[in-house]
Design a protein around this motif. Structure first.
Motif, mmCIF file in Angstrom:
data_model
loop_
_atom_site.group_PDB
_atom_site.id
_atom_site.type_symbol
_atom_site.label_atom_id
_atom_site.label_comp_id
_atom_site.label_asym_id
_atom_site.label_seq_id
_atom_site.Cartn_x
_atom_site.Cartn_y
_atom_site.Cartn_z
ATOM 1 N N THR A 54 24.797 -1.631 1.677
ATOM 2 C CA THR A 54 25.498 -2.568 2.561
ATOM 3 C C THR A 54 24.663 -2.899 3.791
ATOM 4 O OG1 THR A 54 27.635 -1.689 1.833
ATOM 5 C CG2 THR A 54 27.610 -2.928 3.885
ATOM 6 N N ILE A 55 23.873 -1.929 4.237
ATOM 7 C CA ILE A 55 23.037 -2.149 5.418
ATOM 8 C C ILE A 55 21.684 -2.746 5.049
ATOM 9 C CG2 ILE A 55 21.838 -1.000 7.324
ATOM 10 C CD1 ILE A 55 24.091 1.078 7.298
ATOM 11 N N LEU A 56 21.036 -2.181 4.027
ATOM 12 C CA LEU A 56 19.642 -2.533 3.749
ATOM 13 C C LEU A 56 19.477 -3.827 2.956
ATOM 14 C CD1 LEU A 56 18.121 0.973 2.965
ATOM 15 C CD2 LEU A 56 18.050 -0.329 5.086
ATOM 16 N N VAL A 57 20.416 -4.157 2.074
ATOM 17 C CA VAL A 57 20.273 -5.392 1.297
ATOM 18 C C VAL A 57 20.338 -6.630 2.196
ATOM 19 C CG1 VAL A 57 21.326 -6.836 -0.492
ATOM 20 C CG2 VAL A 57 21.033 -4.389 -0.876
ATOM 21 N N PRO A 58 21.335 -6.757 3.086
ATOM 22 C CA PRO A 58 21.312 -7.912 4.009
ATOM 23 C C PRO A 58 20.081 -7.895 4.910
ATOM 24 C CG PRO A 58 23.488 -6.905 3.973
ATOM 25 C CD PRO A 58 22.572 -5.963 3.242
ATOM 26 N N LEU A 59 19.650 -6.689 5.345
ATOM 27 C CA LEU A 59 18.454 -6.602 6.179
ATOM 28 C C LEU A 59 17.237 -7.118 5.429
ATOM 29 C CD1 LEU A 59 16.958 -5.652 8.721
ATOM 30 C CD2 LEU A 59 16.790 -3.382 7.674
ATOM 31 N N SER A 60 17.108 -6.745 4.146
ATOM 32 C CA SER A 60 15.987 -7.211 3.344
ATOM 33 C C SER A 60 16.012 -8.726 3.190
ATOM 34 C CB SER A 60 16.009 -6.531 1.969
ATOM 35 O OG SER A 60 14.968 -7.004 1.149
ATOM 36 N N SER A 61 17.197 -9.282 2.960
ATOM 37 C CA SER A 61 17.325 -10.729 2.820
ATOM 38 C C SER A 61 16.936 -11.442 4.116
ATOM 39 C CB SER A 61 18.765 -11.093 2.435
ATOM 40 O OG SER A 61 19.108 -10.518 1.186
ATOM 41 N N TYR A 62 17.332 -10.858 5.234
ATOM 42 C CA TYR A 62 16.983 -11.459 6.531
ATOM 43 C C TYR A 62 15.475 -11.420 6.766
ATOM 44 C CZ TYR A 62 16.527 -11.966 11.587
ATOM 45 O OH TYR A 62 16.145 -12.368 12.830
ATOM 46 N N LEU A 63 14.861 -10.277 6.449
ATOM 47 C CA LEU A 63 13.418 -10.139 6.662
ATOM 48 C C LEU A 63 12.632 -11.054 5.724
ATOM 49 C CD1 LEU A 63 13.149 -6.264 7.090
ATOM 50 C CD2 LEU A 63 13.013 -8.010 8.878
ATOM 51 N N ASN A 64 13.192 -11.299 4.536
ATOM 52 C CA ASN A 64 12.515 -12.200 3.597
ATOM 53 C C ASN A 64 12.421 -13.623 4.133
ATOM 54 O OD1 ASN A 64 11.688 -10.583 1.449
ATOM 55 N ND2 ASN A 64 13.723 -10.583 0.532
ATOM 56 N N SER A 65 13.317 -13.967 5.058
ATOM 57 C CA SER A 65 13.277 -15.316 5.630
ATOM 58 C C SER A 65 12.017 -15.531 6.472
ATOM 59 C CB SER A 65 14.522 -15.565 6.491
ATOM 60 O OG SER A 65 14.559 -14.674 7.604
ATOM 61 N N PHE A 66 11.328 -14.418 6.836
ATOM 62 C CA PHE A 66 10.078 -14.515 7.581
ATOM 63 C C PHE A 66 8.877 -14.377 6.655
ATOM 64 C CE2 PHE A 66 13.251 -12.780 10.489
ATOM 65 C CZ PHE A 66 13.153 -13.646 11.567
ATOM 66 N N GLY A 67 9.106 -14.541 5.370
ATOM 67 C CA GLY A 67 8.056 -14.318 4.385
ATOM 68 C C GLY A 67 6.838 -15.193 4.564
ATOM 69 N N ASP A 68 7.031 -16.419 5.040
ATOM 70 C CA ASP A 68 5.894 -17.326 5.227
ATOM 71 C C ASP A 68 4.988 -16.858 6.363
ATOM 72 O OD1 ASP A 68 6.832 -18.880 3.168
ATOM 73 O OD2 ASP A 68 7.950 -20.249 4.476
ATOM 74 N N GLN A 69 5.598 -16.376 7.450
ATOM 75 C CA GLN A 69 4.805 -15.939 8.600
ATOM 76 C C GLN A 69 4.301 -14.504 8.437
ATOM 77 O OE1 GLN A 69 7.925 -17.141 8.864
ATOM 78 N NE2 GLN A 69 7.649 -19.168 9.799
ATOM 79 N N PHE A 70 5.135 -13.650 7.856
ATOM 80 C CA PHE A 70 4.795 -12.226 7.721
ATOM 81 C C PHE A 70 5.075 -11.766 6.288
ATOM 82 C CE2 PHE A 70 6.411 -12.989 12.025
ATOM 83 C CZ PHE A 70 5.292 -12.660 12.783
ATOM 84 N N PRO A 71 4.195 -12.065 5.350
ATOM 85 C CA PRO A 71 4.411 -11.656 3.960
ATOM 86 C C PRO A 71 4.510 -10.132 3.838
ATOM 87 C CG PRO A 71 2.626 -13.256 4.124
ATOM 88 C CD PRO A 71 2.952 -12.833 5.518
ATOM 89 N N GLY A 72 5.494 -9.681 3.070
ATOM 90 C CA GLY A 72 5.655 -8.250 2.846
ATOM 91 C C GLY A 72 6.330 -7.512 3.979
ATOM 92 N N LEU A 73 6.896 -8.247 4.944
ATOM 93 C CA LEU A 73 7.523 -7.604 6.100
ATOM 94 C C LEU A 73 8.681 -6.708 5.683
ATOM 95 C CD1 LEU A 73 7.816 -7.283 9.174
ATOM 96 C CD2 LEU A 73 9.308 -9.303 9.158
ATOM 97 N N ASP A 74 9.462 -7.154 4.713
ATOM 98 C CA ASP A 74 10.622 -6.358 4.291
ATOM 99 C C ASP A 74 10.186 -5.021 3.688
ATOM 100 O OD1 ASP A 74 9.549 -7.842 2.115
ATOM 101 O OD2 ASP A 74 11.336 -7.398 0.940
#
Length: 265
Positions: free
Chosen positions: A214-234
Motif C-alpha cells: 500500500t505504501i511502496l506501490v504508489p511510491l514506485s508509480s510516483y517515482l516512475n513519473s520522473f523516469g525521463d529525468q532520473f532513469p531508475g530512480l524508483d
C-alpha cells in the motif's frame, strides 16, 4: 524462508488464463486451473528444495524464476516469446464468466474479493494446528522435529498452497491488463517486490505485505513519473528503503507499532 520464485507461479496463473481466452474457454476458469497447475509445479519443485533452508532455498527459487522466463521466451510459438500473449479487449459474453467489463470498478471488486479470500485462507492456516507447527519450525526447526513435527512435509504443503494462491493474482492481472509477457510474469523486479513489501510492512504478520504494498506501490508509480529525468530512480529508492528496514527496522512498520504499544517497565 524467503522465496524469490513465487512470481513464477503468479506468471503461471496469468499464462494459463491467457491460454484459456485464446482457446475460447471462460476466463473465470483460470482461477481453479491456474491454482492447480501452479500447485502441481510447486509440488514437483518443492519436493527437492523444501529440504533446503536459508540462502540456498532463496537462491534456488530465484534461479527457477529466471529459468521460467528463459523457457517462455524460447518456446515463442506457444507463449508468444518476448511479446507475450494478449487477451481480447472485449470477450463475449462479458461479465464474470470472462472477467471482462467495460469499466474498472468490477475489476476492483474482483481484486478485492481475491485479496479477502486469500487473507482468510492464510488466517485460517495461521490459527490452525498446522499454523502452530509452522510457528514452531520458524522458531527452531530442530526442536520442532524433535517433538515429532514432520518439518519437510509442513514446508512442502505451505510451499504448494502459497504457490497456488499466487496464481490467483496472475489470473486477475492478465484479465485487467490484457497482456502477459515473460518480463511481467517472471522478471527480476516482479520477483523482488513481494519480498520488499513484506520486509517494509512487517515479516511474520498477515497484513505486513499488504501494508508494505500500500505504501511502496504508489511510491514506485510516483517515482516512475520522473523516469525521463532520473532513469531508475524508483529502483534506487527501493534499495535504500530495503537497506533502512533491514538495518534499522527488521520487523517492519507493524513491528515498530507493536513495540511502541508495549507498556513501559
Amino acid at each position: 524462508m524467503w522465496s524469490l520464485g513465487h512470481t513464477a507461479f503468479f506468471g503461471i496463473g496469468a499464462y494459463v488464463t491467457a491460454f484459456f481466452t485464446q482457446w475460447g474457454v471462460p476466463a473465470v476458469l483460470g482461477f481453479p486451473a491456474g491454482f492447480v497447475v501452479a500447485a502441481l509445479l510447486a509440488l514437483i519443485l518443492g519436493a527437492f528444495i523444501c529440504r533446503l533452508s536459508g540462502h540456498y532455498f532463496s537462491l534456488i527459487t530465484f534461479v527457477f524464476t529466471i529459468g521460467m522466463e528463459v523457457l517462455f521466451k524460447y518456446f515463442d510459438q506457444y507463449t508468444g516469446g518476448d511479446y507475450g500473449i494478449s487477451v481480447p479487449l472485449h470477450m463475449e459474453p462479458s461479465g464474470l464468466i470472462n472477467l471482462s467489463w467495460d469499466s474498472q470498478m468490477p475489476y476492483y471488486f474482483t481484486i478485492l474479493i481475491v485479496v479477502i479470500v486469500t487473507l482468510y485462507i492464510i488466517w485460517r492456516i495461521v490459527k490452525s494446528g498446522f499454523g502452530y507447527q509452522l510457528t514452531a519450525i520458524r522458531d527452531d526447526s530442530r526442536a520442532a522435529k524433535a517433538v515429532g513435527i514432520n518439518v519437510y512435509r509442513v514446508k512442502l504443503i505451505t510451499f504448494v498452497v502459497s504457490s497456488g494462491l499466487a496464481a490467483l493474482a496472475g489470473t486477475v492481472y492478465v484479465t485487467y491488463y490484457k497482456l502477459i509477457d515473460p518480463n511481467a510474469a517472471f522478471g527480476f523486479n516482479t520477483a523482488l517486490n513481494p519480498v520488499v513489501h513484506s520486509i517494509a510492512g512487517g515479516v511474520g504478520n498477515i497484513f505486513g505485505g499488504i501494508l508494505g504494498a500500500t505504501i511502496l506501490v504508489p511510491l514506485s508509480s510516483y517515482l516512475n513519473s520522473f523516469g525521463d529525468q532520473f532513469p531508475g530512480l524508483d529502483r534506487v529508492v527501493y534499495g535504500l528503503i530495503l537497506m533502512i528496514f533491514i538495518l534499522l527496522l527488521p520487523k517492519g512498520i507493524l513491528g515498530l507499532l507493536k513495540r511502541d504499544k508495549r507498556p513501559v517497565e
